[in-house]
Design a protein around this motif. Sequence first.
Motif, PDB file in Angstrom:
ATOM      1  N   ASN A   1      -3.795   3.868  -1.945  1.00  0.00           N
ATOM      2  CA  ASN A   1      -3.530   2.464  -2.243  1.00  0.00           C
ATOM      3  C   ASN A   1      -2.308   2.004  -1.457  1.00  0.00           C
ATOM      4  O   ASN A   1      -1.345   2.752  -1.313  1.00  0.00           O
ATOM      5  N   TRP A   2      -2.356   0.773  -0.977  1.00  0.00           N
ATOM      6  CA  TRP A   2      -1.197   0.213  -0.271  1.00  0.00           C
ATOM      7  C   TRP A   2       0.002   0.045  -1.204  1.00  0.00           C
ATOM      8  O   TRP A   2       1.136   0.136  -0.777  1.00  0.00           O
TER       9      TRP A   2
ATOM     10  N   ASN B   1      -0.183  -3.364  -6.379  1.00  0.00           N
ATOM     11  CA  ASN B   1      -0.607  -3.449  -7.780  1.00  0.00           C
ATOM     12  C   ASN B   1       0.595  -3.150  -8.674  1.00  0.00           C
ATOM     13  O   ASN B   1       0.648  -2.122  -9.328  1.00  0.00           O
TER      14      ASN B   1
ATOM     15  N   TYR C   1      -6.883  -1.445   2.084  1.00  0.00           N
ATOM     16  CA  TYR C   1      -5.887  -1.269   1.029  1.00  0.00           C
ATOM     17  C   TYR C   1      -6.169  -0.071   0.123  1.00  0.00           C
ATOM     18  O   TYR C   1      -5.248   0.470  -0.502  1.00  0.00           O
ATOM     19  N   ARG C   2      -7.412   0.363   0.066  1.00  0.00           N
ATOM     20  CA  ARG C   2      -7.706   1.572  -0.705  1.00  0.00           C
ATOM     21  C   ARG C   2      -8.703   2.486   0.026  1.00  0.00           C
ATOM     22  O   ARG C   2      -9.430   3.253  -0.594  1.00  0.00           O
TER      23      ARG C   2
ATOM     24  N   ASP D   1      -6.961   9.474  -4.386  1.00  0.00           N
ATOM     25  CA  ASP D   1      -7.059   8.036  -4.139  1.00  0.00           C
ATOM     26  C   ASP D   1      -6.015   7.616  -3.114  1.00  0.00           C
ATOM     27  O   ASP D   1      -5.083   8.349  -2.803  1.00  0.00           O
TER      28      ASP D   1
ATOM     29  N   TYR E   1      -0.315  -6.219 -11.794  1.00  0.00           N
ATOM     30  CA  TYR E   1      -1.633  -5.599 -11.607  1.00  0.00           C
ATOM     31  C   TYR E   1      -2.659  -6.225 -12.550  1.00  0.00           C
ATOM     32  O   TYR E   1      -3.656  -6.788 -12.109  1.00  0.00           O
TER      33      TYR E   1
ATOM     34  N   GLY F   1      -3.313   2.212  -9.234  1.00  0.00           N
ATOM     35  CA  GLY F   1      -4.315   2.459  -8.206  1.00  0.00           C
ATOM     36  C   GLY F   1      -4.389   3.902  -7.766  1.00  0.00           C
ATOM     37  O   GLY F   1      -5.319   4.290  -7.057  1.00  0.00           O
TER      38      GLY F   1
END
Length: 711
Positions: free
Chosen positions: A292-293, A296, A586-587, A290, A345, A281
């Motif tokens: 991401n939490w 993934n 989350y993103r 980017d 993922y 991610g």
Amino acid sequence: MIATDRNFFAYLDEMKIITILLPLSYHHGLSSSFSMTNDFQEHPLKIIEKRQIDNKMKYICELSKDYSFEKQYMIIDEHGGKTDLQIGAVIRTDAFDEKFYYDGNDLGVTFQADLTWFKLWAPTATQVKLKLRPSNSSFSEIVKMKREDCGVWSVALNRDLELYQYSFLILVNQEWREAVDPYAKAVTVNGELGVIVRLEKTQRPRPNLPAIENAVDAIIYESHIRDFTIHPNSGVMNKGLYLGAGEHHSKGMDGEPTGLAYLKDLGVTHIEFLPFHDFAGIDELQRNHDYNWGYNPLHFNAPEGSYSTNPADPYSRIHELKKLIDQVHSLGLRVIMDVVYNHVYVRETSSFEKVVPGYYFRHNEIGLPSNGTGVGNDIASERKMVRKFIVDSIQYWLEEYHIDGFRFDLMGILDVETMEEVRKVCDRQSKQTIIIGEGWSLNTPLPVEKKATIANQAKMPQIAQFNDKFRDSIKGNTFNLFDKGFALGNEHYKEAANEVITGSIGFTKQGSGAFNEPFQSVNYVECHDNHTMWDKLLACLPDNDDSLRMKYHRLATGIVLLSQGIPFLHSGQEFFRTKKGDGNSYRSSDEINQLDWERKSIYKDNVKYIKGLIQVRKEFSCFRMRTSAEICAHTRQLPLASPLLGYWFKRDDNEIIFLINPTLKKQAITVPEGDWAVLVDHDYAGITGKRVLQGNEICIQPVSINVLLKK
């Protein structure tokens, strides 16, 4: 021996059962006989069932001899047509699990004397090769591996391979796949290859930490490594990185502590970080592009590279994560690791699927991958080598990184036996290791009685679960933004609130509660998921001013901290964290997700109040009783007019009254005779009494909690 033109298809579905599918376009799907051969010997198959399915004829055949997984077989029909026999559903049978279970502790890369050992569990492979490449070269070397017992393939090389990149080439069903070692402990940028490292170079001494006698003594503070420090005014040098999260002396614009020093002063005991095992991610070379939490997962035993100063250096992420954990420990705090063993993922490209296709994931009744997680795959933890992987991984993080606890994402996907094995391996390291999980009941093909859910809490007595009934009864349904809970003045939630405040053990009603013991309940009203409490209040109370919203917010957080069980705070909850209305960030951007340290200054009075509540919880054991028997023996409910709640505790030579007024009116309350010191009221919290009340009638302010100590 490769079948390039298949006339039909054949699958090994049980140890001695072969399923053959003949298209109706091929001899009308008819054949009176089948045999199996591996070029040296031919074995006839017994047809035990035959039926038409759509445009195919399905034959169930029985094999008279034991199938050897070391060989590749062909199936021949009466017309001379042939196909390769592919590994089918046999991998999901108990017999397969029994035959190929491997209990060794040396999967992946290990070192012995002058040898580097490589071992891979791949029982359905007919060939496996090791692919090696020096870190500064594009040249790859291919080394054949040897099959050993239990489907393990191995090779030992007598040379220095430090920082070599490696992968495995696996031949299954006559198809070659390249896979990263599932047990890889170090990886290249973005987890594309495993890397051989000498972990002894990164070793750090195990710390001595103050004892946590019971899980209810913990106060958990959840954060995300990037969120924690990325704000421009966090005062942290290494913003968004492992090293930044571990800085001790950062200060905000007001000159007051931020980061770890702030948490130490606040009084929490554990910091829980969202996932930091390697995840997809984020491009690790462009980490600021980017967000991401981290749910993934790519590689479960290697740290994420986007939090390191140099993702291209395999040692960097290891050294820096260990330093972060050490820094947390040096302040007497503990680290809980958020782990995501319930899914990967992308199933098709995961190491698990490439190494042993179909084994590591659950399939439904028609043979398709199940999707209880909502992301396309469910890990089949009930299978022996899947369970072993999870337990081995937990043990690795405990021993190598000195992790103090684990938060299991979507724990309800996993099975009870696996979670109990996790508990055992944690206990061997330290009985103070906390395990908490999301015990939601999800639609995965595992018998209900085997799921690691709240309903099965009695089968996992030393594992705590996020208490969604606490969350929803105190703040309102989390999936209905406009639903108001007890803390927001909704008296319809009074009885539910009464039950969860007293530990969810059945104190207020006949029969059992959600949990047998209070240390099984993680009490919270806010976490990284869904809307923050502040954003929910903005939606629920659009016509009210911030002063009332703050009172409701303070009340809800106060109930979390003074209820029986384990209190859990979302980072920034104490200064009214907002994500600008984003309920699934989350993103989303840093602007949405960052911990805004300026709010700590703006709302410093509330931070001070929450700090005071934490001190009260720590000082007086009546707010963190260890067992349901203790709660029942030392708690008496006060007969107050609805929707008020009141409790009278007698414990450790202390008499304490805990009162909750969620209404918009002042309330006159009768209390037992005596002189009562006010430890908590609507605007003060601390272990030193603010004032002393005399007599047996007191007046408490609207939307407030109150704690009184008998002098």
